[in-house]
Design an enzyme around this catalytic site. Structure first.
Site, PDB file in Angstrom:
ATOM      1  N   GLY A 205      45.255  35.154  44.844  1.00  0.00           N
ATOM      2  CA  GLY A 205      44.338  35.419  43.969  1.00  0.00           C
ATOM      3  C   GLY A 205      45.062  35.991  42.811  1.00  0.00           C
TER       4      GLY A 205
ATOM      5  N   GLN B  14      45.662  40.437  34.756  1.00  0.00           N
ATOM      6  CA  GLN B  14      47.175  40.354  35.354  1.00  0.00           C
ATOM      7  C   GLN B  14      48.015  39.627  34.331  1.00  0.00           C
ATOM      8  OE1 GLN B  14      45.776  39.513  39.588  1.00  0.00           O
ATOM      9  NE2 GLN B  14      47.811  40.832  39.758  1.00  0.00           N
TER      10      GLN B  14
ATOM     11  N   CYS C 296      50.061  43.095  45.700  1.00  0.00           N
ATOM     12  CA  CYS C 296      49.644  42.703  44.596  1.00  0.00           C
ATOM     13  C   CYS C 296      50.724  42.348  43.723  1.00  0.00           C
ATOM     14  CB  CYS C 296      48.940  43.970  43.978  1.00  0.00           C
ATOM     15  SG  CYS C 296      48.208  43.755  42.276  1.00  0.00           S
ATOM     16  N   LEU C 297      50.426  41.087  43.016  1.00  0.00           N
ATOM     17  CA  LEU C 297      51.425  40.657  42.052  1.00  0.00           C
ATOM     18  C   LEU C 297      52.153  41.403  40.954  1.00  0.00           C
ATOM     19  CD1 LEU C 297      50.325  36.858  42.012  1.00  0.00           C
ATOM     20  CD2 LEU C 297      52.086  37.593  43.236  1.00  0.00           C
TER      21      LEU C 297
ATOM     22  N   HIS D 229      39.571  42.660  45.809  1.00  0.00           N
ATOM     23  CA  HIS D 229      40.755  43.313  45.383  1.00  0.00           C
ATOM     24  C   HIS D 229      40.759  42.722  43.995  1.00  0.00           C
ATOM     25  CE1 HIS D 229      45.413  43.473  45.551  1.00  0.00           C
ATOM     26  NE2 HIS D 229      45.286  42.772  44.262  1.00  0.00           N
ATOM     27  N   GLU D 230      40.385  41.454  43.834  1.00  0.00           N
ATOM     28  CA  GLU D 230      40.290  40.743  42.456  1.00  0.00           C
ATOM     29  C   GLU D 230      39.137  41.274  41.372  1.00  0.00           C
ATOM     30  OE1 GLU D 230      42.936  39.368  41.870  1.00  0.00           O
ATOM     31  OE2 GLU D 230      43.428  38.743  43.978  1.00  0.00           O
TER      32      GLU D 230
ATOM     33  N   HIS E  55      40.447  44.394  40.258  1.00  0.00           N
ATOM     34  CA  HIS E  55      41.155  44.306  38.716  1.00  0.00           C
ATOM     35  C   HIS E  55      40.282  44.539  37.492  1.00  0.00           C
ATOM     36  CE1 HIS E  55      45.287  43.987  40.085  1.00  0.00           C
ATOM     37  NE2 HIS E  55      44.972  43.025  41.008  1.00  0.00           N
TER      38      HIS E  55
HETATM   39  O1  GNR Z   1      48.700  37.645  46.680  1.00  0.00           O
HETATM   40  C1  GNR Z   1      48.120  38.476  47.146  1.00  0.00           C
HETATM   41  N1  GNR Z   1      47.953  38.710  48.173  1.00  0.00           N
HETATM   42  C2  GNR Z   1      47.043  39.571  48.569  1.00  0.00           C
HETATM   43  C3  GNR Z   1      47.186  40.053  49.899  1.00  0.00           C
HETATM   44  C4  GNR Z   1      46.227  40.909  50.522  1.00  0.00           C
HETATM   45  C5  GNR Z   1      45.302  41.594  49.683  1.00  0.00           C
HETATM   46  C6  GNR Z   1      45.230  40.950  48.555  1.00  0.00           C
HETATM   47  C7  GNR Z   1      46.182  40.130  48.007  1.00  0.00           C
HETATM   48  S1  GNR Z   1      45.669  39.646  46.237  1.00  0.00           S
HETATM   49  C8  GNR Z   1      47.456  39.153  46.123  1.00  0.00           C
HETATM   50  C9  GNR Z   1      47.503  38.596  44.522  1.00  0.00           C
HETATM   51  C10 GNR Z   1      47.174  39.694  43.430  1.00  0.00           C
HETATM   52  O2  GNR Z   1      47.652  40.728  43.108  1.00  0.00           O
HETATM   53  N2  GNR Z   1      45.850  39.499  43.002  1.00  0.00           N
HETATM   54  O3  GNR Z   1      45.406  40.448  42.107  1.00  0.00           O
HETATM   55 NI    NI Z   2      46.341  42.195  42.600  1.00  0.00          NI
END
Ligand code: GNR
Ligand code: NI
Length: 172
Positions: free
Chosen positions: A45, A50, A94-95, A136-137, A140
């Site tokens: 995601g 980001q 999270c990236l 999670h997204e 953000h």
């Molecule tokens: O790549 C991602 N893996 C992930 C693993 C578990 C829960 C959420 C994520 S999202 C993350 C990519 C990211 O930072 N998205 O905002």
């Molecule tokens: Ni993230």
């Protein structure tokens, strides 16, 4: 075109993002660039802040590579319409916070409404990793990171390590 990923801590990751009202060519290009950036990372995601754009846009694809055909989703103005009482715990990453992982508990199923790439309204119920990822997204877009669910001590430890990583990266 791939875009650079903003690393925590950064004010753009703490901003409440603005809703989209008209789908411009630029916004569609941004969505396509985000998918390319996400697949390249690789990640499941990515949210617009980001890549430095504080607009309510997320992309995701939680299909495991080689297990099924990919399912890239582009969501403008995504909203949680309903959430299950049942919870699920996943180890999240999270990236924008590379190399740090922690368990986060969230609703196991969520119904999401959004506007797709063509401007059409959509809604769907997501479960499993999709449910975790989409929440999670959306976090953000509200300036929230998964580390905000941790104790202040754990969060501070990760933030300090990220500050150090960023200092080291700018020095070279
Ligand atoms: O790549 C991602 N893996 C992930 C693993 C578990 C829960 C959420 C994520 S999202 C993350 C990519 C990211 O930072 N998205 O905002
Ligand atoms: Ni993230």
């Amino acid at each position: 075109m791939k875009r650079p990923i903003v690393l925590h801590p950064d004010p753009r990751l703490k901003t409440r993002c603005a809703p989209v009202d008209d789908l411009s060519v630029d916004l569609r290009r941004l969505a396509d660039d985000m998918l390319e950036t996400m697949y390249d990372a690789p990640g499941i995601g990515l949210a617009a802040p980001q890549v430095g754009v504080t607009t309510r846009l997320i992309v995701l694809d939680c299909v495991k590579p080689d297990e099924a055909p990919p399912r890239p989703l582009i969501m403008f103005n995504p909203q949680i319409v309903a959430a299950s009482d049942e919870k699920n715990t996943y180890e999240e990453g999270c990236l924008s916070i590379p190399e740090h992982f922690a368990d986060v508990t969230r609703p196991a199923e969520v119904e999401i409404a959004w506007i797709d790439r063509d401007g059409n309204p959509k809604s769907e119920v997501f479960g499993g990793l999709w449910a975790t990822c989409v929440q999670h997204e959306i976090d953000h877009l509200d300036g929230k990171l998964f580390i905000d669910y941790l104790t202040p001590l754990k969060r501070q430890l990760i933030t300090r390590k990220m500050q150090k990583l960023k200092r080291e990266r700018t020095r070279v």
